[in-house]
Scaffold this motif. Sequence first.
Motif, short mmCIF file in Angstrom:
data_model
loop_
_atom_site.label_atom_id
_atom_site.label_comp_id
_atom_site.label_asym_id
_atom_site.label_seq_id
_atom_site.Cartn_x
_atom_site.Cartn_y
_atom_site.Cartn_z
N PRO A 107 0.85 -1.19 0.00
CA PRO A 107 0.00 0.00 0.00
C PRO A 107 0.89 1.24 0.00
N LEU A 108 0.38 2.34 -0.54
CA LEU A 108 1.18 3.56 -0.58
C LEU A 108 1.50 4.07 0.82
N ASP A 109 0.55 3.94 1.73
CA ASP A 109 0.76 4.40 3.10
C ASP A 109 0.76 3.18 4.03
N PHE A 110 1.89 2.51 4.10
CA PHE A 110 1.97 1.27 4.87
C PHE A 110 2.16 1.57 6.36
N THR A 111 1.88 0.57 7.16
CA THR A 111 2.14 0.62 8.60
C THR A 111 3.29 -0.33 8.90
N PRO A 112 4.33 0.11 9.58
CA PRO A 112 5.49 -0.75 9.82
C PRO A 112 5.14 -2.12 10.38
N ASN A 113 4.15 -2.19 11.26
CA ASN A 113 3.81 -3.47 11.88
C ASN A 113 3.25 -4.47 10.87
N ASP A 114 2.76 -3.98 9.73
CA ASP A 114 2.14 -4.86 8.74
C ASP A 114 3.10 -5.27 7.62
N VAL A 115 4.30 -4.74 7.63
CA VAL A 115 5.26 -5.03 6.56
C VAL A 115 5.94 -6.38 6.81
N THR A 116 6.06 -7.17 5.75
CA THR A 116 6.70 -8.49 5.86
C THR A 116 8.11 -8.44 5.29
N PRO A 117 8.98 -9.36 5.71
CA PRO A 117 10.33 -9.43 5.14
C PRO A 117 10.31 -9.64 3.63
N GLU A 118 9.33 -10.41 3.14
CA GLU A 118 9.23 -10.66 1.70
C GLU A 118 8.93 -9.37 0.93
N GLN A 119 8.08 -8.53 1.49
CA GLN A 119 7.79 -7.25 0.84
C GLN A 119 9.03 -6.37 0.76
N LEU A 120 9.76 -6.30 1.86
CA LEU A 120 10.97 -5.48 1.89
C LEU A 120 11.99 -5.95 0.87
N GLN A 121 12.18 -7.27 0.80
CA GLN A 121 13.16 -7.81 -0.14
C GLN A 121 12.74 -7.56 -1.58
N ALA A 122 11.44 -7.73 -1.85
CA ALA A 122 10.95 -7.50 -3.21
C ALA A 122 11.14 -6.05 -3.64
N LEU A 123 10.90 -5.11 -2.72
CA LEU A 123 11.07 -3.69 -3.05
C LEU A 123 12.53 -3.37 -3.30
N CYS A 124 13.41 -3.88 -2.46
CA CYS A 124 14.85 -3.64 -2.64
C CYS A 124 15.33 -4.23 -3.97
N ASP A 125 14.87 -5.43 -4.28
CA ASP A 125 15.28 -6.08 -5.54
C ASP A 125 14.78 -5.28 -6.74
N ALA A 126 13.58 -4.70 -6.63
CA ALA A 126 13.04 -3.91 -7.74
C ALA A 126 13.87 -2.65 -7.98
N VAL A 127 14.28 -1.99 -6.90
CA VAL A 127 15.11 -0.79 -7.03
C VAL A 127 16.46 -1.15 -7.63
N GLU A 128 17.05 -2.24 -7.16
CA GLU A 128 18.37 -2.66 -7.66
C GLU A 128 18.30 -3.03 -9.13
N ALA A 129 17.25 -3.73 -9.54
CA ALA A 129 17.13 -4.15 -10.93
C ALA A 129 16.93 -2.95 -11.86
N GLU A 130 16.10 -2.00 -11.45
CA GLU A 130 15.81 -0.84 -12.30
C GLU A 130 17.01 0.10 -12.43
N PHE A 131 17.70 0.34 -11.32
CA PHE A 131 18.72 1.39 -11.31
C PHE A 131 20.15 0.87 -11.41
N LEU A 132 20.37 -0.38 -11.07
CA LEU A 132 21.73 -0.94 -11.14
C LEU A 132 21.82 -2.06 -12.16
N GLY A 133 20.73 -2.37 -12.80
CA GLY A 133 20.74 -3.38 -13.86
C GLY A 133 21.09 -4.78 -13.39
#
Length: 284
Positions: free
Chosen positions: A130-156
């Motif tokens: 969600p655009l306005d997430f709550t820290p208590n509701d965030v999962t490790p899988e979500q965090l990893q997926a977001l980091c991987d998306a940033v790395e793929a887009e900007f670092l190839g």
Amino acid sequence: MDSNKRRHVGHRRDNTVLPLAAGVAVVAASCLTLFVKALLKRNSKPTQKQGKGREGGSAPKSPGAGAYVRGMREREYVRLIPDVEMLSLQSLLRRIQKARGWQFRDDAARDQAWARVLATAQSAAGGAWPLDFTPNDVTPEQLQALCDAVEAEFLGGLLAEQVRRAGRPRIRVVLGVDPRDPYSWLSGLHEDNTIFVNSNRWREEVSQDNPLVFEGALCRSKLEALAHTLGHELTHAVVLNFFPAMDASSPAYTPDDKHGPVFMWLNRRLFGHVGHASKRLFNT
């Protein structure tokens, strides 16, 4: 008599021409010597064009020629990066630009890349953020997926590849309390490639009415701010994993808690970020 006179006159003419020719030759030789000396003297002085050997600034200074001060303009701090380090950084940047398919000067392409990151993150495959997430509701899988998306887009994908080749721990993201600094920072990278996202700092609102300016990027949602924050930490991860010696002791990287000229130069080109990490404060 006429014959002798002609010979005499002819002899006198020869004696007049030879000294004149010799004089002209001496003068010409002197002028040529002066011209050559002036030309050599001029070429021995470095011109302004000769002094420029890198993108973004003037001639580099040797290490120790100046000290980095927060708030320096790029044309000032870029001079503090030694040539050998700048060449390595530029070489890596060319590889990254080729892998991701667009140049760092292309603002439109950068904006589109950030938009793709957010779209991926909100998809089911990207974690359904969600655009306005709550820290208590965030999962490790979500965090990893977001980091991987940033790395793929900007670092190839080159950072992930480098980590695998070096046999280092995979870059992972942990939401919680950073034991080193539980309140000040939005996030921080540790030596084992763990990015800590400080949950205490992610309970505040980020919205259209209360945006966050993150290193020059106007973020209108908490998800957008988190994506840019991970980009910041991935800049640190690039230096740590591609240039460990630079990460450990370079005077152009280590100042200001490793936010020196090397970081500032890379962070701008990789993610379009300007400013300094210590000013990453939520608007209230």
